[in-house]
Scaffold this motif. Structure first.
Motif, PDB file in Angstrom:
ATOM      1  N   UNK A 195       6.941  16.940 -27.607  1.00 59.77           N
ATOM      2  CA  UNK A 195       6.730  16.007 -28.717  1.00 59.77           C
ATOM      3  C   UNK A 195       6.824  14.539 -28.282  1.00 59.77           C
ATOM      4  N   UNK A 196       7.443  14.300 -27.144  1.00 55.09           N
ATOM      5  CA  UNK A 196       7.538  12.933 -26.619  1.00 55.09           C
ATOM      6  C   UNK A 196       7.320  12.964 -25.115  1.00 55.09           C
ATOM      7  N   UNK A 197       6.589  11.968 -24.618  1.00 56.54           N
ATOM      8  CA  UNK A 197       6.318  11.889 -23.184  1.00 56.54           C
ATOM      9  C   UNK A 197       6.796  10.532 -22.691  1.00 56.54           C
ATOM     10  N   UNK A 198       7.695  10.563 -21.710  1.00 61.38           N
ATOM     11  CA  UNK A 198       8.209   9.342 -21.107  1.00 61.38           C
ATOM     12  C   UNK A 198       7.516   9.078 -19.785  1.00 61.38           C
ATOM     13  N   UNK A 199       7.387   7.794 -19.457  1.00 62.61           N
ATOM     14  CA  UNK A 199       6.689   7.399 -18.230  1.00 62.61           C
ATOM     15  C   UNK A 199       7.488   6.335 -17.490  1.00 62.61           C
ATOM     16  N   UNK A 200       7.579   6.484 -16.179  1.00 59.15           N
ATOM     17  CA  UNK A 200       7.961   5.380 -15.314  1.00 59.15           C
ATOM     18  C   UNK A 200       6.746   4.454 -15.226  1.00 59.15           C
ATOM     19  N   UNK A 201       6.945   3.231 -14.734  1.00 56.71           N
ATOM     20  CA  UNK A 201       5.805   2.322 -14.602  1.00 56.71           C
ATOM     21  C   UNK A 201       5.286   2.270 -13.170  1.00 56.71           C
ATOM     22  N   UNK A 202       6.070   1.738 -12.242  1.00 61.94           N
ATOM     23  CA  UNK A 202       5.602   1.530 -10.873  1.00 61.94           C
ATOM     24  C   UNK A 202       5.294   2.852 -10.192  1.00 61.94           C
ATOM     25  N   UNK A 203       4.085   2.960  -9.666  1.00 55.12           N
ATOM     26  CA  UNK A 203       3.583   4.155  -8.983  1.00 55.12           C
ATOM     27  C   UNK A 203       3.418   5.345  -9.915  1.00 55.12           C
ATOM     28  N   UNK A 204       3.535   5.130 -11.222  1.00 53.74           N
ATOM     29  CA  UNK A 204       3.245   6.190 -12.189  1.00 53.74           C
ATOM     30  C   UNK A 204       2.141   5.700 -13.114  1.00 53.74           C
ATOM     31  N   UNK A 205       2.480   4.850 -14.082  1.00 54.52           N
ATOM     32  CA  UNK A 205       1.437   4.246 -14.910  1.00 54.52           C
ATOM     33  C   UNK A 205       0.638   3.206 -14.130  1.00 54.52           C
ATOM     34  N   UNK A 206       1.329   2.486 -13.275  1.00 54.44           N
ATOM     35  CA  UNK A 206       0.689   1.425 -12.486  1.00 54.44           C
ATOM     36  C   UNK A 206       0.631   1.857 -11.027  1.00 54.44           C
ATOM     37  N   UNK A 207      -0.570   1.973 -10.504  1.00 61.38           N
ATOM     38  CA  UNK A 207      -0.743   2.383  -9.111  1.00 61.38           C
ATOM     39  C   UNK A 207      -0.858   1.150  -8.216  1.00 61.38           C
ATOM     40  N   UNK A 208      -0.243   1.242  -7.049  1.00 64.84           N
ATOM     41  CA  UNK A 208      -0.266   0.158  -6.073  1.00 64.84           C
ATOM     42  C   UNK A 208      -1.242   0.480  -4.936  1.00 64.84           C
ATOM     43  N   UNK A 209      -1.735  -0.561  -4.309  1.00 62.58           N
ATOM     44  CA  UNK A 209      -2.436  -0.416  -3.031  1.00 62.58           C
ATOM     45  C   UNK A 209      -1.337  -0.375  -1.973  1.00 62.58           C
ATOM     46  N   UNK A 210      -0.874   0.826  -1.703  1.00 57.80           N
ATOM     47  CA  UNK A 210       0.390   1.031  -1.009  1.00 57.80           C
ATOM     48  C   UNK A 210       0.452   0.346   0.341  1.00 57.80           C
ATOM     49  N   UNK A 211      -0.571   0.519   1.151  1.00 61.57           N
ATOM     50  CA  UNK A 211      -0.514  -0.040   2.501  1.00 61.57           C
ATOM     51  C   UNK A 211      -0.424  -1.565   2.464  1.00 61.57           C
ATOM     52  N   UNK A 212      -1.215  -2.197   1.593  1.00 63.05           N
ATOM     53  CA  UNK A 212      -1.187  -3.658   1.484  1.00 63.05           C
ATOM     54  C   UNK A 212       0.167  -4.142   0.975  1.00 63.05           C
ATOM     55  N   UNK A 213       0.700  -3.455  -0.036  1.00 61.92           N
ATOM     56  CA  UNK A 213       1.978  -3.869  -0.613  1.00 61.92           C
ATOM     57  C   UNK A 213       3.115  -3.710   0.397  1.00 61.92           C
ATOM     58  N   UNK A 214       3.168  -2.570   1.074  1.00 60.80           N
ATOM     59  CA  UNK A 214       4.253  -2.324   2.028  1.00 60.80           C
ATOM     60  C   UNK A 214       4.155  -3.237   3.247  1.00 60.80           C
ATOM     61  N   UNK A 215       2.950  -3.584   3.641  1.00 59.46           N
ATOM     62  CA  UNK A 215       2.778  -4.546   4.741  1.00 59.46           C
ATOM     63  C   UNK A 215       3.347  -5.908   4.342  1.00 59.46           C
ATOM     64  N   UNK A 216       3.070  -6.326   3.104  1.00 58.55           N
ATOM     65  CA  UNK A 216       3.597  -7.602   2.633  1.00 58.55           C
ATOM     66  C   UNK A 216       5.121  -7.574   2.577  1.00 58.55           C
ATOM     67  N   UNK A 217       5.698  -6.490   2.073  1.00 56.89           N
ATOM     68  CA  UNK A 217       7.168  -6.359   2.014  1.00 56.89           C
ATOM     69  C   UNK A 217       7.753  -6.411   3.420  1.00 56.89           C
ATOM     70  N   UNK A 218       7.149  -5.685   4.338  1.00 54.92           N
ATOM     71  CA  UNK A 218       7.596  -5.634   5.736  1.00 54.92           C
ATOM     72  C   UNK A 218       7.666  -7.049   6.319  1.00 54.92           C
ATOM     73  N   UNK A 219       6.614  -7.807   6.173  1.00 49.66           N
ATOM     74  CA  UNK A 219       6.558  -9.153   6.759  1.00 49.66           C
ATOM     75  C   UNK A 219       7.493 -10.121   6.047  1.00 49.66           C
ATOM     76  N   UNK A 220       7.557 -10.026   4.720  1.00 47.79           N
ATOM     77  CA  UNK A 220       8.419 -10.919   3.947  1.00 47.79           C
ATOM     78  C   UNK A 220       9.885 -10.689   4.265  1.00 47.79           C
TER      79      UNK A 220
END
Length: 458
Positions: free
Chosen positions: A15-40
């Protein structure tokens, strides 16, 4: 792609559906994002922790770490274990460990993730963390003045948290959303379908309000057909939920004024289309007036979104595994090679059986025993082993070059796969895979073949 079912789940009863946001409702370009985190974060380790500036020269390799690995903080190792906690692959920094050394250290050990010695890398957000740790271990071993391995792991985690809190990470991403975030109109289509079928929709994210608002407006609002904004779509939205504590610690809800971002204590029952911060799953469930089995929650974090929740409120659970799509494609492409390996193994087992019979003759009927027969069989087995080795080399090329498969450790399920099987009612590569099914689907698992069951008899 498909939905993969571990436990029977009748969507008619949800009767109710819960959702996480990051990587669930909102998909990331994983390689680009993780590369930026790595360098930062490497730059911040220099600024905040006084690491040598040479660490910023490290290059990011997306394949260096996969989801489901474990860091051994004391020894500077990264591990892949099977479902029983036994280490199957180990690397010291980025370098593969010699099997003798691996067996010497871990041969008699079961890896216990309750120990502070170990850190699990269970989400896509863990890739840069693991890659940084492995490369910094290499630099330390080469003589660079760096802290001990355990301190390295804690420093990386601390500085990643700082990058999130001081807005240097999210601020940059927010200005370059198209470089890091995937806009998928199918997500809004799925959510509005659920609403048409009478499902209550709940957002439960660890992200703060400003980040949640920005991403949901960017990825959901442009594609809505039956609602003006994403806050109209969701019955209740909860930011900064602090999962997994949201599922096992009673905290107060704060109501967020969406126009100003100001917060006030939330008194009484949670209200329709309101946005909250913090809180507790127990109150949410009570205010919804539902039993645990009437709520389905979808997220990407095996511990934060699925495991703890399953143990506390018995909500139904689904896991989003972004790397699953690539792994399934690799399995499909490697199937002919696997068939060759299986065929050679059948012949090898027949020869081993003959060998065992000859060994019995040697001890029980020595007059019929012929030593030359054993030599011939060993020769045939050596030929087969050579063929299997060649096929295995081909097989490994289809998967991650450093770790192989995410869901297997050798022939056995990996620890990560074991947790997925135990705690996720079903799993999929992305949330929109549910569009292949109606919101009234009866999901049923396939019958599992046990070791004593002959598949040809079923």
């Amino acid at each position: 792609m498909s939905v993969y079912v571990n436990r029977t789940l009748n969507m008619k009863k949800i009767k109710a559906i819960g959702f996480d946001m990051d990587y669930t409702l909102v998909r990331y370009k994983t390689e680009a994002f993780e590369k930026f985190v790595f360098e930062l974060v490497l730059k911040k380790l220099v600024d905040v922790k006084n690491y040598p500036k040479e660490v910023t020269e490290l290059k990011f390799d997306f394949n260096q770490v996969i989801q489901g690995l474990i860091i051994d903080r004391l020894r500077g190792n990264i591990l892949q274990t099977n479902r029983y906690g036994k280490v199957k692959i180990a690397k010291h920094g980025t370098k593969p460990m010699d099997f003798h050394d691996q067996n010497e250290i871990y041969g008699n050990s079961i890896i216990d993730l309750n120990s502070d010695q170990y850190q699990s890398l269970d989400t896509n957000f863990s890739i840069s963390n693991g890659a940084m740790f492995a490369n910094l271990v290499d630099l330390k071993d080469q003589g660079m003045k760096l802290p001990d391995y355990e301190t390295l792991s804690h420093d990386i985690k601390e500085v990643i948290d700082i990058a999130h809190s001081d807005n240097s990470l999210k601020g940059y991403v927010e200005e370059h959303l198209e470089d890091f975030i995937i806009k998928d109109p199918e997500v809004a289509k799925l959510l509005e379908r659920f609403k048409r079928f009478g499902k209550k929709l709940i957002l439960i994210t660890n992200s703060e309000w400003t980040w949640t608002k920005r991403l949901m407006e960017y990825t959901i609002n442009p594609f809505l057909k039956e609602h003006e904004t994403w806050t109209d779509l969701f019955d209740i939205s909860i930011c900064l939920a602090c999962k997994p504590r949201f599922f096992n610690v009673s905290n107060m809800f704060l109501e967020i004024q969406t126009d100003t971002g100001l917060m006030t204590n939330a008194e009484g029952t949670l209200e329709q289309n309101k946005v909250y911060q913090g809180g507790w799953a127990g109150k949410l469930q009570k205010d919804l007036g539902l039993e645990g089995e009437e709520i389905l929650y979808l997220g990407d974090h095996i511990y934060g979104d699925v495991l703890t929740l399953k143990k506390t409120f018995n909500w139904r659970t689904a896991l989003i595994l972004d790397p699953l799509e690539a792994e399934i494609e690799a399995i499909r492409q490697s199937t002919p090679t696997q068939a060759l390996i299986d065929a050679e193994m059948v012949q090898k087992e027949k020869l081993e059986h003959e060998l065992n019979k000859l060994e019995l003759l040697k001890h029980e009927d020595p007059e019929k025993y012929n030593k030359e027969d054993i030599g011939k069989i060993f020769g045939e087995i050596d030929k087969i082993n050579s063929k299997i080795s060649q096929h295995l080399e081909t097989y490994r090329r289809f998967f991650n070059p450093h770790w192989g498969e995410m869901m297997r450790a050798g022939l056995e399920e990996s620890r990560f796969a074991d947790q997925v099987e135990k705690y996720a009612c079903f799993y999929m590569a992305k949330i929109t895979d549910l569009l292949e099914y109606t919101p009234r689907t009866y999901f049923r698992p396939k019958k599992r073949i046990l070791a004593h069951e002959d598949s040809t008899m079923l």
